[in-house]
Design a protein around this motif. Structure first.
Motif, short mmCIF file in Angstrom:
data_model
loop_
_atom_site.label_atom_id
_atom_site.label_comp_id
_atom_site.label_asym_id
_atom_site.label_seq_id
_atom_site.Cartn_x
_atom_site.Cartn_y
_atom_site.Cartn_z
N GLN B 266 -0.97 -75.18 29.04
CA GLN B 266 0.14 -74.37 28.55
C GLN B 266 -0.37 -73.00 28.09
OE1 GLN B 266 3.23 -76.06 26.28
NE2 GLN B 266 2.67 -78.17 26.78
N HIS B 267 -0.38 -72.07 29.05
CA HIS B 267 -0.96 -70.75 28.78
C HIS B 267 -0.21 -70.02 27.66
CE1 HIS B 267 -1.90 -71.17 33.30
NE2 HIS B 267 -2.83 -71.75 32.58
N ASP B 268 1.13 -70.17 27.67
CA ASP B 268 1.91 -69.44 26.67
C ASP B 268 1.61 -69.95 25.26
OD1 ASP B 268 3.01 -71.85 27.42
OD2 ASP B 268 5.07 -71.25 26.99
N LEU B 269 1.37 -71.24 25.16
CA LEU B 269 1.03 -71.81 23.85
C LEU B 269 -0.33 -71.29 23.39
CD1 LEU B 269 1.60 -75.46 22.81
CD2 LEU B 269 -0.64 -74.45 22.47
N VAL B 270 -1.29 -71.29 24.31
CA VAL B 270 -2.61 -70.76 23.99
C VAL B 270 -2.48 -69.30 23.55
CG1 VAL B 270 -4.89 -70.17 24.94
CG2 VAL B 270 -3.78 -72.32 25.59
N LEU B 271 -1.71 -68.55 24.32
CA LEU B 271 -1.54 -67.12 24.02
C LEU B 271 -0.89 -66.92 22.65
CD1 LEU B 271 -1.86 -64.25 25.10
CD2 LEU B 271 0.41 -64.47 26.11
N ARG B 272 0.15 -67.72 22.35
CA ARG B 272 0.83 -67.59 21.05
C ARG B 272 -0.14 -67.84 19.90
NH1 ARG B 272 5.35 -70.10 23.14
NH2 ARG B 272 4.77 -72.09 22.22
N HIS B 273 -0.94 -68.90 20.05
CA HIS B 273 -1.90 -69.21 18.98
C HIS B 273 -2.94 -68.11 18.83
CE1 HIS B 273 -0.41 -73.00 17.68
NE2 HIS B 273 -0.53 -73.58 18.86
N ALA B 275 -2.48 -65.03 19.61
CA ALA B 275 -1.79 -63.84 19.08
C ALA B 275 -1.58 -63.95 17.57
CB ALA B 275 -0.44 -63.66 19.79
N GLU B 276 -1.37 -65.18 17.10
CA GLU B 276 -1.23 -65.36 15.65
C GLU B 276 -2.51 -64.92 14.93
OE1 GLU B 276 1.66 -69.26 16.07
OE2 GLU B 276 -0.22 -69.47 14.95
N ARG B 277 -3.60 -65.10 15.63
CA ARG B 277 -4.88 -64.77 15.01
C ARG B 277 -5.26 -63.30 15.18
NH1 ARG B 277 -9.65 -66.73 13.09
NH2 ARG B 277 -11.49 -65.70 13.91
N VAL B 278 -5.07 -62.77 16.39
CA VAL B 278 -5.57 -61.41 16.66
C VAL B 278 -4.48 -60.43 17.06
CG1 VAL B 278 -7.87 -62.22 17.31
CG2 VAL B 278 -6.13 -61.99 19.07
N GLY B 279 -3.20 -60.88 17.11
CA GLY B 279 -2.14 -59.98 17.56
C GLY B 279 -2.18 -59.86 19.07
N LEU B 280 -1.26 -59.08 19.59
CA LEU B 280 -1.21 -58.87 21.04
C LEU B 280 -1.55 -57.42 21.35
CD1 LEU B 280 2.06 -60.74 22.06
CD2 LEU B 280 -0.26 -61.30 22.80
N PRO B 281 -2.25 -57.19 22.46
CA PRO B 281 -2.47 -55.79 22.87
C PRO B 281 -1.11 -55.12 23.08
CG PRO B 281 -3.75 -57.33 24.22
CD PRO B 281 -2.82 -58.15 23.39
N GLN B 282 -1.03 -53.82 22.81
CA GLN B 282 0.24 -53.11 22.81
C GLN B 282 1.02 -53.29 24.12
OE1 GLN B 282 1.57 -51.79 20.14
NE2 GLN B 282 3.42 -51.39 21.32
N GLY B 283 0.34 -53.08 25.24
CA GLY B 283 1.04 -53.16 26.52
C GLY B 283 1.63 -54.54 26.76
N LEU B 284 0.88 -55.56 26.40
CA LEU B 284 1.30 -56.94 26.64
C LEU B 284 2.51 -57.27 25.75
CD1 LEU B 284 0.64 -59.45 28.21
CD2 LEU B 284 -0.94 -60.11 26.39
N LYS B 285 2.49 -56.75 24.54
CA LYS B 285 3.59 -57.03 23.61
C LYS B 285 4.92 -56.51 24.19
CE LYS B 285 4.70 -56.64 18.69
NZ LYS B 285 6.11 -56.41 18.95
N GLU B 286 4.87 -55.31 24.77
CA GLU B 286 6.10 -54.74 25.36
C GLU B 286 6.60 -55.63 26.49
OE1 GLU B 286 4.87 -50.85 26.42
OE2 GLU B 286 4.75 -50.19 24.34
N VAL B 287 5.68 -56.13 27.30
CA VAL B 287 6.07 -57.00 28.42
C VAL B 287 6.75 -58.26 27.89
CG1 VAL B 287 5.20 -58.44 30.30
CG2 VAL B 287 4.29 -56.13 29.97
#
Lengths: 291, 291
Positions: B266-273, B275-287
């Motif tokens: 579950q890539h989105d779950l991995v990514l969410r976790h 992101a909770e720790r390090v935030g999301l890069p600006q470009g990715l957040k907009e997407v």
């Protein structure tokens, strides 16, 4: 359950009669050390080896490794007795050289050591012993010139405790056994077929009559090695060893010996004044473009 | 259709680029003559590993003429080899290049630079910033240079980005000689190889060097492990060796059908976790916000 794994994890064991954390795979170590000698001598352009063969176990192992790495015909064992040295040591050294088939030469150091101290009053036995150790190394380097390596025979226990003469027995071109504790070196000695009489006798620098390492140090290598192994290899704090049941005075004493002798284990430091300084920020590898 | 791969377990000379290049060309010739489609060399195979200040001396741009012999040699066999890359802005990287059909098609820059224990990579090198898979004769592949592979996120990222092969060129020093097992480092590497291969269902091609540098011995033991966890071939320890093995690109697909762990990731779950720790890069957040 894999008990060996637990041993390998280095669980702290205060019992010096239980050497299990120190046990090594002797055949693997032999192979690594022979390859080390072969490659690192070749890179320095050295095709022969000189070993100061004292009759003790450390130099016996080094001689055996050297015979395999350099070829028997390329190894010279030098025995350098002083007038107080024991005949047993000479016998052991000569017998071992014959057994492994390497050249053996006896160069007594009494004339030069006694000449040097002839007009000096109150020479302590330690001072005389240091002179003897440096005299021996001077002879080994002379006999090694121009294409031989002087092989170091100091083990990890001696090196860490600082129990050796700086630029004396501690000096060498390269040292194959400096990462093995005395206890481990004895095991390796049995593996490379060093005679029992050499392996089992009490370790001695033989700098004066009756000297033995363990009497002078005040503890046995078996005791020291287990402490050193946990302090150095396993990075345990002294307090952790005491909590595990080690003798606190012994741990403190050993830790202090390691700290106070550290200057002997580094190259002489150089005062930095320029933009780029040997040892500080001129950091080329020894094996720079070597064959 | 299986693809024959050659693992070049070699002993590069420290800082001797030209000699090492000759060794590469000779090895590539041997691999080609034996029918290999890909030949893989260890980390920094063109320069040696413990370079220290030599790193800057031997560095070159990825398109430097010095590397042209590899491009020439790669017309009918793919070549993965290690070199020190100097970027246009003067950064120096530990790099592995992949040459195919006569040109350089991919460069991976070592991301994780070990700077502890016997390692000092980050003093001399800049860190890479990406893990990009690329096409090879045997399928999509990713390169993990030595320490890269010790971080589980590295093979994971390659696997979820489509790699079915992990090339793992290494300069792993042998250490840990406790009784009752192999070298400590060898055990760890084999554990990783098998785990990654079986659980990410990809080929792990571990190519480790041999030889000594400044007293440190590299242990070899190169191996290729299939997506079902079986060791296809393994080279001996400590000696130079050209190891051949067959890779079956279809095996990864068959294993993934049987063992679809990667599909269910579950890539989105991995990514969410993350992101909770390090935030999301600006470009990715907009997407993501747009979605």
């Amino acid at each position: 359950m894999r008990p060996q794994r637990e041993q390998r994890a280095g669980a702290i064991r205060p019992d010096s009669r239980d050497p299990s954390p120190l046990r090594i795979d002797e055949e693997l170590v032999r192979r690594m050390l022979v390859q080390f000698l072969r490659e690192e001598s070749q890179k320095a352009g050295l095709t022969r080896a000189v070993v100061g063969l004292s009759g003790g176990v450390d130099s016996a192992v080094v001689a055996a490794l050297a015979a395999e790495a350099f070829g028997r015909q390329n190894v010279l064992a030098v025995h350098t007795p002083y007038r107080t040295s024991s005949w047993t040591s000479l016998d052991h050294a000569a017998g071992l050289a014959e057994k492994i088939g390497i050249a053996f030469r006896v160069v007594p150091i009494t004339p030069q050591v006694d000449a040097y101290f002839r007009d000096v009053a109150d020479v302590s036995r330690v001072r005389r012993g240091n002179k003897m150790a440096r005299e021996r190394k001077s002879i080994e380097f002379d006999l090694a010139w121009p294409d031989g390596a002087v092989l170091g025979t100091s083990n990890k226990s001696e090196l860490l405790l600082g129990y050796g003469t700086w630029f004396g027995d501690m000096a060498s071109s390269m040292n194959p056994v400096g990462d093995l504790y005395k206890t481990q070196l004895r095991e390796l000695a049995i593996h490379v077929a060093i005679p029992d009489a050499i392996v089992r006798k009490a370790p001695s620098a033989e700098l004066w009559v009756g000297q033995t390492d363990e009497a002078e140090l005040g503890f046995s290598y078996a005791q020291a090695d287990v402490v050193l192994y946990h302090l150095v290899d396993r990075r345990a704090r002294p307090s952790e060893l005491v909590d595990a049941g080690f003798d606190g005075a012994l741990v403190t004493r050993i830790r202090d010996m390691v700290r106070k002798s550290h200057y002997k284990r580094v190259m002489p430091i150089i005062a930095k004044v320029s933009l780029r300084t040997i040892g500080h920020d001129f950091l080329y590898p020894r094996d720079w473009e070597a064959d | 259709m299986s693809v024959r791969v050659a693992l070049a377990q070699c002993a590069p000379k420290l800082g001797a680029f030209d000699r090492n290049m000759r060794m590469h060309v000779e090895t590539i010739d041997r691999a080609r003559a034996a029918g290999a489609r890909i030949v893989v060399f260890p980390e920094l195979s063109l320069t040696g590993y413990y370079l220290k200040d030599l790193a800057s001396d031997v560095a070159c741009a990825a398109d430097d003429e010095k590397l042209a012999p590899l491009a020439d040699a790669s017309r009918d066999i793919d070549v993965l080899a290690g070199f020190v890359e100097r970027t246009r802005d003067g950064r120096i990287h530990i790099a592995s290049g992949y040459w195919s059909a006569g040109s350089l098609t991919h460069v991976h820059r070592k991301v994780y630079l070990p700077t502890y224990g016997i390692f000092d990579d980050a003093r001399y090198f800049a860190a890479g910033e990406r893990f990009d898979p690329f096409p090879t004769a045997a399928g999509q592949a990713g390169i993990a240079i030595c320490e890269d592979a010790w971080h589980p996120s590295t093979p994971y990222l390659y696997a979820i980005r489509g790699a079915t092969i992990l090339f793992y060129p290494s300069a792993s020093p042998g250490r840990g000689v406790a009784e009752g097992g192999d070298l400590g480092t060898a055990e760890s590497c084999r554990l990783m190889d098998q785990f990654y291969a079986q659980y990410l269902t990809l080929y792990v091609v571990f190519v480790n060097r041999v030889g000594n540098e400044d007293g440190i011995g590299f242990w070899g033991g190169s191996e290729i492990v299939a997506p079902d966890g079986t060791v296809v071939a393994r080279a001996p320890e400590f000696d130079e060796y050209l190891l051949f093995a067959e890779m079956d690109p279809a095996l990864a697909l068959r294993e993934r059908a049987r063992n679809p762990i990667l599909r269910d990731e579950q890539h989105d779950l991995v990514l969410r976790h993350l992101a909770e720790r390090v935030g999301l890069p600006q470009g990715l957040k907009e997407v993501l916000d747009r979605d």
